[in-house]
Write an enzyme that holds these catalytic residues in place. Structure first.
Site, PDB file in Angstrom:
ATOM      1  N   TYR A 183      -6.505 -11.188   4.199  1.00 40.55           N
ATOM      2  CA  TYR A 183      -4.873 -10.110   5.395  1.00 40.55           C
ATOM      3  C   TYR A 183      -4.074 -10.218   4.214  1.00 40.55           C
ATOM      4  CZ  TYR A 183      -1.773  -9.197   8.524  1.00 40.55           C
ATOM      5  OH  TYR A 183      -1.013  -8.222   9.675  1.00 40.55           O
ATOM      6  N   SER A 230       2.887  -6.233   4.863  1.00 41.56           N
ATOM      7  CA  SER A 230       2.656  -7.614   5.702  1.00 41.56           C
ATOM      8  C   SER A 230       4.060  -8.643   4.840  1.00 41.56           C
ATOM      9  CB  SER A 230       2.069  -8.152   6.220  1.00 41.56           C
ATOM     10  OG  SER A 230       2.456  -9.980   6.670  1.00 41.56           O
TER      11      SER A 230
END
Length: 292
Positions: free
Chosen positions: A198, A185
């Site tokens: 995350y 990401s």
């Protein structure tokens, strides 16, 4: 379909009040995400290959499954049992492309299930050429005290441990020319303060990708990762407020969230001969948001 990247997908504002219980379903999103159902055109880049895609029921995983099938691959799809309806939809699109689809429900946080996914894929299709580690759990926070031990362990088990176990199980079945494609990401580098855990898992995936690429290059197996920015997938309404959903992607230079279909070509490139000199790479697909 427009050539203007500012208008190639839905622009904010999105309907904000569409929160979902975990894990979230594509079928409940407004507007419906674009997975390339009516736009992706294959070129035979993955003819007769076999791919295992985690999180293949919806979002980026569904877009990759559709693209791989149209490129000529058979596809095994991993997902949580509560995502069965989305998985059935993905299976239907794979079969419409004339390829076989294998549905494999279960929880990636369990090591035994990860190894079983590979074993069942090989048993069904006789081989495994491409592993796409795409499934992810996302936790958000306002401060340090918002993250529980359960959140921390669950996120790393789903996002990092599962990737490692799947690679361990898959590599013995892979021949030279095989590929592993991981989903990291933009958070691996920008690390928003509300996404501590995350972002940490996605940073680990980026680093593990490089290490695995070095380890597996002598076997002729390439390992790369794709770094999405904000993408219109079911993970968004699970964790974001109505205000955040309404404006999703507005902060990117292109001014909008990406659609899953816009990620799929990167996964095709990294799995095919077209990317034969790419290993250890991180490919940003972020709407122009810089990662370095």
């Amino acid at each position: 379909m427009t050539d203007d990247p500012r208008e190639a997908g839905a622009r904010p504002p999105f309907p904000g009040d569409q929160q979902q219980a975990r894990p979230g379903l594509s079928s409940r999103m407004t507007p419906a995400p674009d997975h390339g159902e009516h736009s992706y055109v294959g070129k035979g880049l993955l003819t007769d290959r076999v791919a295992l895609i985690t999180g293949g029921d919806s979002g980026i995983g569904r877009a990759v499954a559709i693209a791989y099938a149209r490129e000529g691959a058979d596809v095994a799809i991993s997902y949580l049992p509560v995502e069965q309806t989305d998985a059935e939809e993905t299976k239907a699109w794979v079969e419409r492309a004339g390829r076989r689809a294998l549905l494999l429900p279960g929880d990636l946080r369990e090591e035994a299930h990860c190894r079983d996914l590979v074993a069942r894929t090989v048993a069904e299709f006789g081989r495994l050429d491409i592993l796409v580690n795409n499934a992810a759990a996302q936790t958000v926070n306002d401060g340090l005290d918002d993250v529980t031990a359960k959140d921390l362990e669950g996120s790393f088990r789903a996002n990092v441990f599962a990737m490692y176990y799947l690679c361990q199980a898959a590599v013995p079945h892979m021949k030279p020319g095989s590929a592993i494609v991981n989903s990291t990401s933009q958070q691996a580098k920008v690390a928003d303060k509300t996404m501590l855990i995350y972002a940490a898992t996605k940073g680990a995936i980026a680093s593990l990708t490089i290490g695995l690429s070095n380890l597996l290059a002598p076997k002729g197996i390439r390992v790369n990762c794709v770094a999405p920015g904000p993408v219109w997938t079911p993970i968004q309404p699970i964790v974001k407020s109505p205000e955040q959903i309404a404006s999703l992607g507005s902060e990117t230079p292109l001014g909008r969230a990406g659609q899953p279909a816009e990620l799929a070509p990167a996964y095709v490139l990294l799995a095919s001969r077209e990317g034969s000199y790419m290993s250890g790479a991180l490919v940003p697909v972020t709407g122009g948001t810089p990662m370095y």
